[in-house]
Design an enzyme around this catalytic site. Structure first.
Site, PDB file in Angstrom:
ATOM      1  CD  GLN A 160      -2.829   1.030   2.487  1.00 25.82           C
ATOM      2  OE1 GLN A 160      -2.371   0.639   3.561  1.00 25.82           O
ATOM      3  NE2 GLN A 160      -4.077   1.435   2.376  1.00 25.82           N
ATOM      4  N   GLY A 293       1.814   0.472  11.857  1.00 24.53           N
ATOM      5  CA  GLY A 293       1.322  -0.246  13.019  1.00 24.53           C
ATOM      6  C   GLY A 293       0.815  -1.612  12.616  1.00 24.53           C
ATOM      7  CD  GLU A 296      -5.418  -2.395   5.368  1.00 22.99           C
ATOM      8  OE1 GLU A 296      -5.767  -1.562   4.517  1.00 22.99           O
ATOM      9  OE2 GLU A 296      -4.576  -2.151   6.262  1.00 22.99           O
ATOM     10  CG  ASN A 297      -1.086  -7.526   3.837  1.00 14.81           C
ATOM     11  OD1 ASN A 297      -1.287  -6.718   2.949  1.00 14.81           O
ATOM     12  ND2 ASN A 297      -0.008  -7.478   4.610  1.00 14.81           N
ATOM     13  CG  HIS A 320      -7.202   0.184  12.395  1.00 11.57           C
ATOM     14  ND1 HIS A 320      -7.900   1.364  12.452  1.00 11.57           N
ATOM     15  CD2 HIS A 320      -6.606   0.170  11.180  1.00 11.57           C
ATOM     16  CE1 HIS A 320      -7.744   2.035  11.319  1.00 11.57           C
ATOM     17  NE2 HIS A 320      -6.952   1.321  10.532  1.00 11.57           N
ATOM     18  CD  GLU A 321      -4.134  -2.837  10.549  1.00 10.47           C
ATOM     19  OE1 GLU A 321      -4.569  -2.904   9.378  1.00 10.47           O
ATOM     20  OE2 GLU A 321      -3.672  -1.782  11.035  1.00 10.47           O
ATOM     21  CE1 TYR A 404      -5.400   4.711   9.892  1.00 13.23           C
ATOM     22  CE2 TYR A 404      -4.716   6.598   8.600  1.00 13.23           C
ATOM     23  CZ  TYR A 404      -4.591   5.267   8.921  1.00 13.23           C
ATOM     24  OH  TYR A 404      -3.665   4.490   8.277  1.00 13.23           O
ATOM     25  NE  ARG A 577       2.965   2.126  14.500  1.00 11.95           N
ATOM     26  CZ  ARG A 577       2.094   1.943  15.480  1.00 11.95           C
ATOM     27  NH1 ARG A 577       2.508   1.402  16.623  1.00 11.95           N
ATOM     28  NH2 ARG A 577       0.822   2.279  15.332  1.00 11.95           N
TER      29      ARG A 577
END
Length: 625
Positions: A160, A293, A296-297, A320-321, A404, A577
C-alpha cells in the site's frame, strides 16, 4: 479465447477456472473513480487474475519468475497497460508461448513505468517472465542482524498504496480488484507466508536444490495492494479456532499473548456488521523495521512489534486491521483520493470492536485521543480552512491522520444523529450491498441518502454530509467522546503544568493511551531541570513502550534537550514504524542549526534498517545529503 464485451463494465462474464472466481469484480467508470496513480486503462482491458511463480533469492535480493495474467477485454481493444516499477522484463508471451509485442514507457519517480502489451488475438492470458531489483520499493530484505533471531535473513513486502508494482506486473489500482494465486520457492530452512489460503503445510514441500515450495491462493477479488508475502525463520501459534500468529520463534509466546483476544474481536465484529468472509484470520508480527502499526493483508494481518507491551493496551491495532476485513478489503476506496472510506470507516469500526470486547470506557479513551489527534492535525495543516483537511481531495495530501480521525468522527456523528441501532443496520447492509467492490465518496453519499436518510430534509440538514466530505475543517456538529479515565490523567497533568512536582504523578497501571495523554499534554516549552525531573522520575528514556519513547523524544527535541539524544538515537535506529519516528525527524529539522545535523546523522545511521517506504519518507523530511 479472448473475452469481448460491448463495455468493460458488464459483469456476468465467465472466466477460466484458473481465475478462481465465478465472475470478475466490477469496476467503477464514473469520473470521480478515475485513478491518477495508475497507468492502466481498465475500461479497455483489465487484469482479473494473477498467478505468480517466483524464486526468492536472498543472495541477490531479487524475486524472479513468471506472472500469468488473465485479462478481460472490451470489444475493439488491442492492448493492455500494466504498472511496473524497475522490473526487468525478460519475455512476454501468450498462453501458447508465442511472443507478444510490448513497450516499457519512461519511468516516473512516483508512478513507475507503463508496460503496454499487444493483446493476443485468440486467448485472454499473458505470461510475463521478469525479475525484481534489489531496491524494489515494496520489498525489504533484512540481514540477520536486523532480525530477532540474528541467524537468518528476512524478507517482507508492503504494497500500500502503489508499491506492489515493484514486484508484480499488474494494474496496481485499488479499483481493479483481482483474484490471485502464487508459488514461492525459498531456500530450505525458511518459511514463506502470504495473504491468501495456504495450499501446503506450514513447512511447504521440499524440492530439488535444497529449496522449499509454498503455494497460496486468494479466490476472492482483492485490490492488488493487498497481495503480500514474508519469508524468514517463522513459527506459528494458534490463538483460537480460526486465528493464530506467526513470528520469529523467540518472540512467539509474547506475540501470542498480546493478541490473545483476537477471537473475541472476530465474534464482536461479526455481531456488528456481518460474517467474516475471508476464512482464517492469522497475524504476522514482523521485525521492528515494519513501517506501519499494521497492514490489513487478507487472512494475514501484518503487525509491528511495537504493540507488544505485555498489557494488551495496544490491541486497538489488531481491532483496526481486523475491521479492515470489512472496510477496505471488502469495500475498497476506488482511488486514493477517497482513502477515508477505508481508514475512517475502519477507525470507527475498530472503536466499536474495542467497546464490545473491553467496555465503553476503554473505547472512550481511544476516541478521546483520536479527537486530540484530529484537532492537532487540523492545526498543523494551517487551521480550519486548510485544503488538506478535506476528506475527499488529491491523493496522499490529507493532513496527518485526518483520513482516520475526521472520517471516524463523521460516522460517529451520524450514529449520534440517527441512533446506534439504525446506523448499525445501515452499515451492515452497506457492506453487504458493496461487498468485493470499489467505492467513492460520491457513491457512499448516494448510498446513505438512498438507504438511511431517505429524503428526510431535516436529517440531511443536520448531518451536513457534503460539508464533511468536500469542505475543509471540522463542522460544528462533530461529536466529541470524552473519557473519564483520561480526565483523571488531565487532573494530574494540570497539577504538573501548574508547577507541582512530577513525583506526585502516579502512572502505576497506566496504559499507552494514558501515557500519551500526559506526555502530549505537557507544554512544549520546558526548562532543562524540569525535563530531567520528568525523565528521572518517570523513566521515559528507558521505557520499553515505543509510544512513550516517541512522545518523550518529541518533547525533548522541542527543547533541544541534549541528555535525551543518546536514547533518541537508539530508538530511531531500532524502530522503523513511520508513525513513531517521523515526528522525531520533523522535530529535529524544525530546530534549525541544532537539530538538522542530528537528524541527518540519525538517518545516515538508520537508513539501511528502514523499509524503502519509510526511508523515502524520512529522506523527504531531512532533505538532500
Amino acid at each position: 479465447m479472448r473475452i469481448l464485451l460491448p463495455a468493460i463494465a458488464a459483469l456476468a462474464i465467465a472466466v477460466p477456472a484458473a481465475a478462481q472466481q465465478a465472475r470478475p469484480a466490477p469496476i467503477l467508470t464514473t469520473p470521480e473513480a478515475k485513478d491518477v496513480w495508475t497507468h492502466a486503462e481498465p475500461e479497455g482491458a483489465r487484469v482479473t487474475h494473477v498467478d505468480l511463480d517466483l524464486d526468492v533469492d536472498f543472495a541477490t535480493k531479487t524475486l524472479s519468475g513468471r506472472a500469468l495474467l488473465d485479462v478481460l477485454v472490451a470489444r475493439g481493444t488491442e492492448r493492455i497497460t500494466l504498472d511496473i516499477d524497475d522490473l526487468d522484463i525478460l519475455e512476454i508471451t501468450d498462453a501458447r508461448h508465442r511472443p507478444l509485442h510490448y513497450f516499457v514507457g519512461p519511468s516516473d519517480k512516483e508512478l513507475g513505468s507503463a508496460l503496454t502489451i499487444t493483446l493476443p488475438g485468440d486467448n485472454n492470458r499473458i505470461a510475463i517472465r521478469y525479475k525484481t531489483r534489489p531496491g524494489a520499493s515494496a520489498l525489504q530484505w533484512l540481514s540477520p542482524e536486523l532480525t530477532a533471531g540474528k541467524k537468518q535473513p528476512y524478507l517482507f513486502s508492503q504494497g500500500q498504496p502503489i508499491n506492489n508494482r515493484s514486484w508484480i506486473p499488474t494494474q496496481d489500482s485499488p479499483g481493479i480488484r483481482q483474484t490471485w494465486s502464487a508459488t514461492l520457492t525459498v531456500p530450505d530452512g525458511f518459511v514463506a507466508v502470504m495473504s491468501g489460503a495456504r495450499l501446503d503445510g506450514a513447512k511447504g514441500t521440499l524440492v530439488p536444490h535444497r529449496k522449499r515450495r509454498f503455494r497460496f491462493r486468494m479466490d476472492k477479488p482483492v485490490p492488488p495492494y493487498l497481495i503480500a508475502l514474508a519469508v524468514g525463520d517463522l513459527a506459528f501459534k494458534a490463538t483460537g479456532k480460526r486465528s493464530g500468529v506467526w513470528s520469529e520463534p523467540s518472540m512467539l509466546d509474547a506475540a501470542a499473548y498480546e493478541v490473545g483476544d483476537v477471537e473475541k474481536m472476530i465474534d464482536a465484529a461479526e455481531a456488528l456488521y456481518g460474517p467474516y468472509r475471508w476464512g482464517r484470520y492469522d497475524m504476522l508480527v514482523l521485525p521492528p523495521s515494519f513501517p506501519f502499526g499494521g497492514m490489513e493483508n487478507p487472512t494475514l494481518t501484518f503487525l509491528t512489534p511495537t504493540i507488544i507491551t505485555g498489557d494488551r493496551s495496544n490491541t486497538d491495532v489488531v481491532a483496526h486491521e481486523l475491521a479492515h476485513s470489512w472496510s477496505g478489503n471488502l469495500v475498497t476506496n476506488a482511488t486514493w483520493s477517497d482513502s477515508w472510506l477505508n481508514e475512517g470507516f475502519t477507525t470507527y469500526f475498530e472503536n466499536r470492536i474495542m467497546e464490545a470486547v473491553y467496555g465503553p470506557e476503554r473505547a472512550a479513551m481511544y476516541a478521546d485521543l483520536d479527537w486530540d489527534g484530529l484537532n492537532r492535525d487540523i492545526a498543523e495543516a494551517g487551521g480550519q480552512s486548510a485544503p488538506t483537511t478535506r476528506l475527499h481531495g488529491d491523493p496522499g495530501t490529507t493532513a496527518g491522520q485526518l483520513d482516520y480521525f475526521k472520517g471516524s468522527t463523521l460516522l460517529r456523528t451520524i450514529e449520534r444523529a440517527v441512533g446506534r441501532t439504525r446506523f448499525d443496520a445501515y452499515l451492515r447492509s452497506y457492506f453487504d450491498r458493496h461487498a468485493f467492490q470499489p467505492q467513492t465518496t460520491a457513491g457512499f453519499l448516494a448510498d446513505i441518502r438512498t438507504n438511511l436518510i431517505k429524503g428526510d430534509a431535516a436529517l440531511e440538514a443536520k448531518l451536513q454530509l457534503d460539508r464533511w466530505a468536500y469542505q475543509p475543517g471540522l463542522p460544528e456538529n462533530a461529536v466529541h467522546v470524552e473519557s473519564a479515565t483520561l480526565a483523571k490523567v488531565d487532573a494530574q497533568l494540570a497539577a504538573v503544568k501548574a508547577g507541582g512536582p512530577v513525583a506526585a504523578v502516579d502512572p502505576k497501571g497506566w496504559a499507552t493511551q494514558q501515557w500519551l495523554r500526559f506526555l502530549n499534554g505537557l507544554p512544549r516549552q520546558q526548562t532543562p531541570a524540569r525535563l530531567k525531573e520528568l525523565d528521572d522520575t518517570l523513566g521515559l528514556s528507558g521505557s520499553t513502550n515505543a509510544y512513550v519513547r516517541s512522545a518523550w523524544a518529541e518533547l525533548a527535541i522541542a527543547n533541544r534537550y541534549d541528555p535525551a539524544l543518546t536514547s533518541i538515537g537508539v530508538f530511531v535506529t531500532s524502530v522503523g514504524r513511520g508513525l513513531l519516528i517521523r515526528p522525531i525527524y520533523e522535530g529535529l529539522m524544525q530546530q534549525g542549526d541544532w537539530g538538522k545535523p542530528i537528524a541527518k546523522r540519525f538517518f545516515e545511521e538508520a537508513r539501511t534498517t528502514y523499509h524503502p517506504v519509510t526511508a523515502a519518507q524520512i529522506a523527504k523530511i531531512v532533505g538532500p545529503e
